[in-house]
Design an enzyme around this catalytic site. Structure first.
Site, PDB file in Angstrom:
ATOM      1  N   HIS A  15     -66.263  64.230  97.749  1.00 21.98           N
ATOM      2  CA  HIS A  15     -66.829  64.516  96.788  1.00 21.98           C
ATOM      3  C   HIS A  15     -68.191  64.327  96.576  1.00 21.98           C
ATOM      4  O   HIS A  15     -68.500  63.097  96.939  1.00 21.98           O
ATOM      5  CB  HIS A  15     -66.185  64.630  95.608  1.00 21.98           C
ATOM      6  CG  HIS A  15     -64.742  65.109  94.999  1.00 21.98           C
ATOM      7  ND1 HIS A  15     -64.634  66.521  94.365  1.00 21.98           N
ATOM      8  CD2 HIS A  15     -63.605  64.411  95.049  1.00 21.98           C
ATOM      9  CE1 HIS A  15     -63.371  67.113  94.125  1.00 21.98           C
ATOM     10  NE2 HIS A  15     -62.290  65.442  94.965  1.00 21.98           N
ATOM     11  N   CYS A  30     -62.713  69.308  98.423  1.00 20.66           N
ATOM     12  CA  CYS A  30     -61.540  69.035  97.891  1.00 20.66           C
ATOM     13  C   CYS A  30     -60.201  70.205  98.317  1.00 20.66           C
ATOM     14  O   CYS A  30     -60.433  70.706  99.547  1.00 20.66           O
ATOM     15  CB  CYS A  30     -61.330  68.348  97.266  1.00 20.66           C
ATOM     16  SG  CYS A  30     -60.035  67.209  96.838  1.00 20.66           S
TER      17      CYS A  30
END
Length: 513
Positions: free
Chosen positions: A453, A332
């Protein structure tokens, strides 16, 4: 109507989240339909539901303990700190905006209808709702507009269990002091006290427990031992970040996780902590990278600010040196930092750490990508499989993964940095896109970046990567039948055993019956 019980704490990080998770598991094991609930959560670890809404990671963990799908109704208000005096405010899973602490304090009473709507949705199906408080109910300067501790307990008429942390010292003062600062009607709601994180011989507490029960007029309903469990932590207070928890007694593989100032979703590295022979360290000093076998750059709530810190701290230079021969994984915000440039034309991140606005910053230059931050937050669950990865990541090729995305911004290949798009020397080894054509993963040699994630939570993916690291290093890992999902379920059962064996569950059941 659902039965209800609430767990409050004398302060932050006394273990409320895990005790709620443990109670959820016990009730579920006993055949009840259980829902966790926290009206307002402040954390940088979050989760995205199947319908693309965001809630605190701790409530997702508690839902897993209960054996139900995480729902935004379990955490209607999520605050994600953006700096020392303000947070992004998320209501019903969607961003409302950024607010200072003072502005939010004046605003939050308007959210009571949202809280009750969410709570009532859970009542439609749950036999028991286990509510978690936040911080302390005895913050006397904030009590008038409380919506998460005694204010919440009053809204739903919940009995309260008050938890203190003996490991941090002064547990009797914590519990008695909190009781003394409560209003009479609030104090009447506290039905039991719990001493958490105890080490040693419990009999040594007997005289103190007798005294505190006499003085506080509330029974102690459990002394819970200090236990190490591989279960998601709520926020940056986690002792994992301070490396107080050694994830391996014998370290064959060393993984360094960059402890960014605004680190978020650090639970992405949890699968590696559960592998025998692996040590995971959170580092904020460039020298601590030396000797590592893998470096992970995790998520960030303020990517530009954290990239600036990486440069000024010397971490950027250390990572670039390491990447010449060692693998680096970015997730991310860490993925965004790996690129050539991060642009913020809309002022999404607003300020750097020194208060000066930054509209762009040069990245680490590890991948030929460019990221443009956008005000609209992308939230989705992602299901895909790895294409043909190379080098240290080759064993992951063809494997399926499920995870979730939470990010402001879109990432593209930086064509200006590549003389020939099809040049093997310049182009990434692999670029994976989702169904909408948006990049979700890029690999180039030792460098792997992804927006997903939880990508290593799937099956044995983390173990496969560690095996490749061990082979490269010339060491042999202890044979292990590894499945991270199965490991998590076993940990939840261990948590339930701890709760069942150390709390007076007959008393707990009397409160909800």
């Amino acid at each position: 109507m659902s039965k209800v019980i609430m767990v409050q704490g004398t302060m932050s990080n006394v273990g409320k989240s895990l005790l709620v998770g443990g109670l959820c598991r016990v009730f579920a094991q006993d055949g009840l339909k259980v829902a966790p609930f926290k009206s307002q959560n402040m954390a940088l670890n979050s989760f995205v539901t199947a319908d693309g809404l965001e809630l605190g990671r701790a409530q997702a963990m508690q839902a897993e303990c209960a054996g139900v799908a995480p729902s935004v109704y379990m955490n209607p208000i999520l605050l994600k700190p953006t700096n020392d005096v303000g947070s992004q405010v998320i209501v019903n899973g969607e961003v409302v905006g950024n607010m200072s602490a003072r502005d939010y304090f004046a605003y939050k009473k308007q959210l009571v209808p949202d809280i009750m709507t969410a709570y009532n949705e859970l009542q439609e199906w749950a036999d028991v709702i286990v509510i978690e408080g936040a911080g302390s109910p005895a913050e006397i300067n904030l009590k008038s507009d409380d919506i998460v501790n005694m204010g919440m307990a009053k809204l739903v008429d919940a009995p309260v269990i008050l938890v203190g942390d003996i490991d941090r010292g002064g547990v009797f003062a914590q519990l008695l002091g909190t009781l003394e600062l409560l209003e009479e009607d609030e104090r009447a709601r506290v039905k039991g006290l719990v001493i958490n994180k105890f080490r040693g011989d419990k009999s040594l507490l007997d005289s103190g427990i007798t005294m505190i029960e006499d003085m506080g007029k509330v029974p102690v309903v459990g002394t819970v031992p200090y236990v190490h469990l591989m279960i998601d932590d709520e926020d940056s207070l986690s002792e994992r970040l301070d490396n107080k928890w050694d994830s391996s007694s014998e370290s064959l593989i060393d993984i360094a996780v960059i402890r960014l100032p605004r680190i978020s979703n650090f639970t992405d590295v949890a699968p590696f902590e559960s592998i025998n022979g692996v040590k995971v360290r959170f580092v904020n000093n460039p020298r601590e990278i030396e000797g590592s076998d893998l470096v992970i750059i995790p998520g960030s709530k303020n990517t530009i600010s954290d990239m600036k810190w990486m440069r000024e701290s010397g971490m950027e230079a250390a990572i670039n040196r390491f990447s010449l021969n060692g693998p680096v994984v970015g997730i991310c915000g860490g993925f965004q930092m790996m690129g050539n440039t991060i642009l913020d034309p809309e002022g999404v991140e607003n300020e750097s750490e020194d208060g000066l606005a930054l509209s762009s910053i040069r990245g680490l230059g590890l991948l030929p990508i460019i990221t443009i931050l956008q005000s609209a937050k992308h939230r989705s669950q992602t299901e895909d499989c790895f294409d043909d990865l190379t080098g240290i990541y080759e064993s992951l090729s063809g494997e399926e993964f499920i995870g979730y995305e939470i990010h402001n911004g879109i990432t593209n290949i930086d064509y200006d940095a590549i003389e020939d798009t099809f040049s093997k020397e310049e182009s990434p080894d692999l670029v994976e896109r989702d169904d909408e054509g948006k990049i979700i993963l890029v690999q180039n040699g030792n460098i792997l970046g992804t927006y997903v994630h939880g990508i290593f939570d799937n099956g044995d993916l983390a173990y496969r990567l560690v095996e490749a690291l061990a082979s490269k290093k010339g060491v042999v890992l202890q044979s292990q039948d590894y499945d991270f999902n199965a490991i998590k379920e076993a940990e939840y059962d261990k948590l339930a055993d701890v709760v069942r064996n150390n709390l007076d569950m007959d008393f707990i059941y009397s409160l909800i019956k």
